[in-house]
Every structure is written in C-alpha cells, then in structure tokens.
Design a protein around this motif. Sequence first.
Motif, mmCIF file in Angstrom:
data_model
loop_
_atom_site.group_PDB
_atom_site.id
_atom_site.type_symbol
_atom_site.label_atom_id
_atom_site.label_comp_id
_atom_site.label_asym_id
_atom_site.label_seq_id
_atom_site.Cartn_x
_atom_site.Cartn_y
_atom_site.Cartn_z
ATOM 1 N N LYS A 158 7.062 13.450 4.092
ATOM 2 C CA LYS A 158 6.419 12.541 5.634
ATOM 3 C C LYS A 158 6.525 14.080 6.395
ATOM 4 O O LYS A 158 5.476 13.928 7.717
ATOM 5 N N GLU A 159 7.261 14.583 6.590
ATOM 6 C CA GLU A 159 7.136 15.715 7.324
ATOM 7 C C GLU A 159 5.669 16.857 7.530
ATOM 8 O O GLU A 159 5.534 17.251 7.581
ATOM 9 N N GLU A 160 5.564 16.943 6.593
ATOM 10 C CA GLU A 160 3.999 18.269 6.507
ATOM 11 C C GLU A 160 2.593 16.640 6.713
ATOM 12 O O GLU A 160 2.249 17.379 6.389
ATOM 13 N N ASN A 161 2.971 15.901 7.231
ATOM 14 C CA ASN A 161 2.045 14.522 7.443
ATOM 15 C C ASN A 161 1.170 13.739 6.866
ATOM 16 O O ASN A 161 0.220 14.091 6.708
ATOM 17 N N HIS A 162 1.720 14.298 5.569
ATOM 18 C CA HIS A 162 0.467 13.197 4.555
ATOM 19 C C HIS A 162 1.073 12.215 4.735
ATOM 20 O O HIS A 162 1.695 11.297 5.196
ATOM 21 N N SER A 163 -0.072 11.390 4.228
ATOM 22 C CA SER A 163 -0.644 10.178 4.148
ATOM 23 C C SER A 163 0.691 9.259 2.922
ATOM 24 O O SER A 163 1.246 10.052 2.116
ATOM 25 N N ARG A 164 1.611 8.138 3.362
ATOM 26 C CA ARG A 164 2.343 7.464 2.847
ATOM 27 C C ARG A 164 1.927 6.838 2.041
ATOM 28 O O ARG A 164 2.242 6.043 0.633
ATOM 29 N N GLU A 165 0.052 6.589 1.583
ATOM 30 C CA GLU A 165 -0.591 5.853 0.618
ATOM 31 C C GLU A 165 0.143 6.211 -0.553
ATOM 32 O O GLU A 165 0.063 5.610 -1.552
ATOM 33 N N PHE A 166 0.160 7.638 -1.049
ATOM 34 C CA PHE A 166 0.301 8.059 -1.994
ATOM 35 C C PHE A 166 1.820 7.488 -2.914
ATOM 36 O O PHE A 166 1.955 7.666 -3.222
ATOM 37 N N PHE A 167 2.986 6.543 -1.905
ATOM 38 C CA PHE A 167 4.066 6.306 -2.459
ATOM 39 C C PHE A 167 4.373 4.850 -2.245
ATOM 40 O O PHE A 167 3.985 4.114 -1.744
ATOM 41 N N ARG A 168 4.336 4.628 -3.611
ATOM 42 C CA ARG A 168 4.558 3.063 -4.046
ATOM 43 C C ARG A 168 6.376 2.652 -3.709
ATOM 44 O O ARG A 168 7.283 3.380 -4.663
ATOM 45 N N PRO A 169 6.675 1.671 -2.715
ATOM 46 C CA PRO A 169 8.128 2.069 -3.243
ATOM 47 C C PRO A 169 8.485 1.290 -4.350
ATOM 48 O O PRO A 169 7.584 0.163 -4.944
ATOM 49 N N TYR A 177 10.712 5.295 -5.267
ATOM 50 C CA TYR A 177 9.640 6.088 -4.523
ATOM 51 C C TYR A 177 8.663 5.993 -6.034
ATOM 52 O O TYR A 177 9.077 6.380 -6.828
ATOM 53 N N PHE A 178 7.235 5.233 -6.256
ATOM 54 C CA PHE A 178 6.555 6.075 -7.283
ATOM 55 C C PHE A 178 5.384 6.657 -6.606
ATOM 56 O O PHE A 178 4.299 6.750 -5.699
ATOM 57 N N LEU A 179 5.502 8.409 -6.776
ATOM 58 C CA LEU A 179 4.344 9.121 -6.349
ATOM 59 C C LEU A 179 2.790 9.483 -6.995
ATOM 60 O O LEU A 179 2.789 9.276 -8.684
ATOM 61 N N ASP A 180 1.961 9.091 -6.226
ATOM 62 C CA ASP A 180 0.769 9.437 -7.653
ATOM 63 C C ASP A 180 0.057 10.460 -6.782
ATOM 64 O O ASP A 180 -0.408 10.697 -6.027
ATOM 65 N N LEU A 181 0.784 11.765 -7.717
ATOM 66 C CA LEU A 181 0.582 13.289 -7.608
ATOM 67 C C LEU A 181 -1.189 13.458 -7.773
ATOM 68 O O LEU A 181 -1.709 14.109 -6.941
ATOM 69 N N LYS A 182 -2.377 12.645 -8.698
ATOM 70 C CA LYS A 182 -3.717 12.569 -8.858
ATOM 71 C C LYS A 182 -4.349 12.472 -7.355
ATOM 72 O O LYS A 182 -5.070 12.464 -6.342
#
Length: 233
Positions: A158-169, A177-182
């Motif tokens: 979040k601090e690096e201004n990435h989209s939240r869409e890659f994190f699924r609660p 969360y589940f992170l979508d690294l790819k």
Amino acid sequence: MRDSRKDFFLEPRMEEVPFLIHGFGTGRWKDSDFKRRPEWKDFQLVFLNQVHSDIIRIIDTVPQEKIRGDAMITDLPFLLLFIKTADCLPVLVADRLRKVIAAVHCGWKGTSKRILQRVIQRMKERYGCRSSSLLVVMGPCIGHECYEVGEDVFQIFKEENHSREFFRPHPLRREKYFLDLKGANLSQVVSLGVEEKNVFSTDICTHCDENFPSFRRDKNKAGRMLSFIGMSL
Ligand SMILES: [Zn+2]
C-alpha cells in the motif's frame, strides 16, 4: 509450459528463438547437472547472492565472486544467468532483436520494490530494448491460492502505491491475505508496454507440486529450484 526432460520446464515460445537457452528446473536439477550437458560446456554459470532487494546487476564481465543482487542483465553470449527460488517467482526476459537477456528474483519484497519493472526499464535505457521485442516468462512459484501473507506485507504494498487487487482477504482469518505474486508482476510488465501475448507463465504452484521446492511447505529443508537463461551466437 512443456515438461521437456522431466528435469526442467521450457516455454515453447522461448525455444523457438534459435540463440536462446532457458529452463525452470525441478527440485532434482542441480548446478552440477549443467556441467554434465555437452551442449553447454562452453557456458559459464553466473549466480547471485540473492538478498530480496531491488539490486540489478549488469553483467559486462564474468564476476570472479558471487555478487549481491536479485536480477542480472547481459548482452554477452555463453553465460547462463541463474536465479534460485523456493516459492518466490523466477522471471526470465529476452529481447529477440537486441539479443539482451535478464533473470529476475521476484519475491514479495522485490515485487513491492518493482524489481521486474526496473529491470525492463534498464534494458530499455542501456540496450535500447523495445517492449514489442521482449518475451517474458514467469516460472513456477507459490500460487495465489496458497500464498498467505499478513497485514505487514499488505501495508508495504500500500505504501508503495500498488493496487490492492493482488490481495484477496482471507475468508476466515483477520488481517490475513492471499497474495497473487504473478499477477502483481504481470501488471508491472504490462505497465511498460509489453503485450500480454508476449508474457508466458506456468500454472504450477510450488507449494502444491512436490516436484518443486517450497519454503512454505518444507521450511529449512527446502532446496532451491534453478531457473536459467543464456545465449549462444
Ligand atoms: Zn498451491
């Protein structure tokens, strides 16, 4: 992605490029195996001391010692650039026209620092690579169904201004969360104008597939899988 000789996987679109050599090794494939392959006897193996950074090394001469960093770029033939992983995402990049290659280690830290995006920028600045001639291959890594991370990781992105869409609660656990690294790395590549049709990936999850080492699954007993890319003339 094709299971070539059971020891490592190949991306067919990369194989079509005559001067490229590449692969994503299973847990069985060791660096000593490379020295046994007669077709690679002229190649020098280059490894990094990987530190989950965004340090990118341009390889103009073969380093005498292992250098620190998490990505390598070169236009020299007869090197094999290696990335070692166990759940993190290995990415191989090739410019078919300029004959420039890169190998990148994308764990969550490197991804949060946009290492892959920075590698492609460096390839453009230093070697005049164009997005349209790049092929990008994402190797086996921990899948988004398995890669549970905490609030700390979420906040850093979040601090690096990435989209939240890659994190699924997480459906059951708070602040997980589940992170979508790819997915997060794909977005970095696409943001620089690389077309999605030139980005390839495998569906293999290292955590689910026991042919691959997984730090999350095997902890300190986990080996490392070797991903590599090189060029002949
Ligand atoms: Zn999995």
